[in-house]
Design an enzyme around this catalytic site. Structure first.
Site, mmCIF file in Angstrom:
data_model
loop_
_atom_site.group_PDB
_atom_site.id
_atom_site.type_symbol
_atom_site.label_atom_id
_atom_site.label_comp_id
_atom_site.label_asym_id
_atom_site.label_seq_id
_atom_site.Cartn_x
_atom_site.Cartn_y
_atom_site.Cartn_z
ATOM 1 C CB THR A 187 3.938 3.777 3.853
ATOM 2 O OG1 THR A 187 3.302 3.858 2.322
ATOM 3 C CG2 THR A 187 3.186 3.608 5.234
ATOM 4 C CB ILE A 188 3.781 8.217 0.363
ATOM 5 C CG1 ILE A 188 3.429 7.419 -0.714
ATOM 6 C CG2 ILE A 188 5.259 8.095 0.408
ATOM 7 C CD1 ILE A 188 3.607 7.790 -2.024
ATOM 8 C CG ASP A 189 0.931 3.493 0.456
ATOM 9 O OD1 ASP A 189 1.461 1.994 0.310
ATOM 10 O OD2 ASP A 189 0.971 4.276 -0.693
ATOM 11 N NE ARG B 118 -8.893 18.180 -23.403
ATOM 12 C CZ ARG B 118 -8.521 17.973 -23.798
ATOM 13 N NH1 ARG B 118 -7.012 18.692 -23.372
ATOM 14 N NH2 ARG B 118 -8.413 18.200 -24.908
ATOM 15 C CG MET C 22 1.317 6.231 -5.992
ATOM 16 S SD MET C 22 2.467 5.266 -5.795
ATOM 17 C CE MET C 22 3.698 5.218 -7.568
ATOM 18 N NE ARG D 244 7.289 5.446 -3.839
ATOM 19 C CZ ARG D 244 7.629 3.881 -4.545
ATOM 20 N NH1 ARG D 244 6.374 2.968 -4.530
ATOM 21 N NH2 ARG D 244 8.957 3.359 -5.478
#
Ligand code: F6P
Length: 355
Positions: free
Chosen positions: A133-135, A170, A177, A283
């Protein structure tokens, strides 16, 4: 294969969100098992493929450059035998018996591996896990593959956005994610020197954020980048501004954080701000070299566990070594960013930490 050993048939599936490195993990599984003289069947789209016998024979030639490729050659899905069809578990058992599978390697995150752990515990399914999982929110492993590729994507995006933020004076608010954790946001924010980082693990108070940005402006900064996690809980003077909607697992709805924070910065500081949601770019594309090798090693470890009949376990990374741990331990809870990490970096980019 030891003398007298008959060739056996194994299965592999990948579930949940895709992540750069899934193909490398499949390659690690295939090279280890087929190198030992066994057969490997690939089940398409995660548990759905196993429930509906949607299968493809993995050939050695398919793995030629697999380690380099993004996406997942088998397809993925978040299907679960416990949720999507009434007889999902029976279907899994039937297909396993039909193919006389000696073992199954499940590549996935908390959803996919929770199903694997439950099927092993309740039906003795001969399954091992490979963490994907990228998480980076799985317990029991220092990292999951896909995470470092996501950090590379986000860090590069923040570096790039800094050029246009500088041209227009700015604040760019970049949403990352990570579902209900801030691993991607925190590691990428530090790597790309974001002036502020908002993660679900810490109270995100807009008043403090604006004070920090104002201090930076007073110290001469004319642009800034704020990294925000999609699951960050944004407050103003103690009142929650983020969505109070919860999903089926009781977690708060994620997303919408960048636009919420950017519009507040504009109103509060009269400083032009733009939200940027990186979404699935985190991803997409080929894995970085670390994730290619890491996923390959995890896949090979998963295959070894299956060959040795050590089911109900998951390959993992601990202190730089590939080890294996009980699957149930990996899915017991979501692994969040540590206070140690957050304390060390919380004030990292303030105008003057002594202020
Ligand atoms: O779990 C990986 C992940 O990319 C999360 O970070 C993100 O919130 C979610 O998947 C997005 O899911 P989907 O691809 O189904 O929109």
């Amino acid at each position: 294969m030891a003398a007298g050993d008959e060739p056996r048939t194994y299965g592999v599936l990948a579930g949940g969100g895709d992540a750069p490195g899934v193909n490398a993990a499949i390659c690690g599984v295939g090279r280890r098992l087929m190198g030992a003289g066994h057969r490997l069947l690939g089940f398409r789209d995660g548990w759905r493929g196993l429930m509906f016998d949607d299968v493809v024979g993995i050939k050695w030639s398919m793995m030629q450059d697999l380690v380099t490729r993004g996406g997942c050659v088998l397809g993925v899905s978040s299907a679960s035998p416990y949720r999507d069809v009434p007889d999902g578990v029976a279907r899994v058992q039937e297909v396993v018996a039909r193919h006389q599978l000696a073992g199954l390697i499940a590549i996935g995150g908390d959803g996919t591996l929770s199903s694997a752990a439950r099927l092993h515990a309740e039906t003795a399914l001969p399954v091992v896990g490979v963490p994907k999982t990228i998480d980076n929110d799985l317990c029991g492993t220092d990292f999951t593959f896909g995470f470092w590729t996501a950090v590379e994507r986000v860090s590069q995006a923040i570096d790039d956005l800094r050029t246009t933020a500088g041209s227009h004076h700015r604040v760019m608010v970049v949403e990352c994610m990570g579902r209900h954790t801030g691993w991607i946001t925190a590691y990428s924010g530090v790597a790309a020197a974001a002036e502020a980082i908002l993660v679900p693990e810490r109270h995100a108070e807009l008043r403090q954020l604006c004070q920090r940005l104002e201090a930076l402006r007073a110290a001469g900064s004319r642009s800034a980048v704020v990294a925000v996690a999609e699951g960050a809980r944004v407050h103003l003077d103690g009142k929650v501004l983020s969505s109070r909607q919860r999903d089926e697992f009781g977690h708060f709805e994620t997303g919408g954080v960048a636009s919420l924070v950017a519009s507040h910065i504009e109103q509060e500081l009269s400083w032009e701000a733009r939200p940027v949601v990186l979404g699935h770019l985190q991803r997409a594309g080929a894995p970085v070299a670390f994730d290619r090798i890491f996923a390959l090693r995890l896949g090979a470890r998963g295959a070894n566990l299956a060959l040795q009949g050590q089911f109900g376990r998951m390959a993992a990374l601990r202190n730089g070594e590939i080890v294996d741990i009980p699957l149930a331990e990996a899915v017991a809870s979501i692994r969040k960013l540590s206070d140690h990490f957050l304390d060390r970096y919380d004030n990292f980019f303030a105008a003057d930490p002594r202020s």
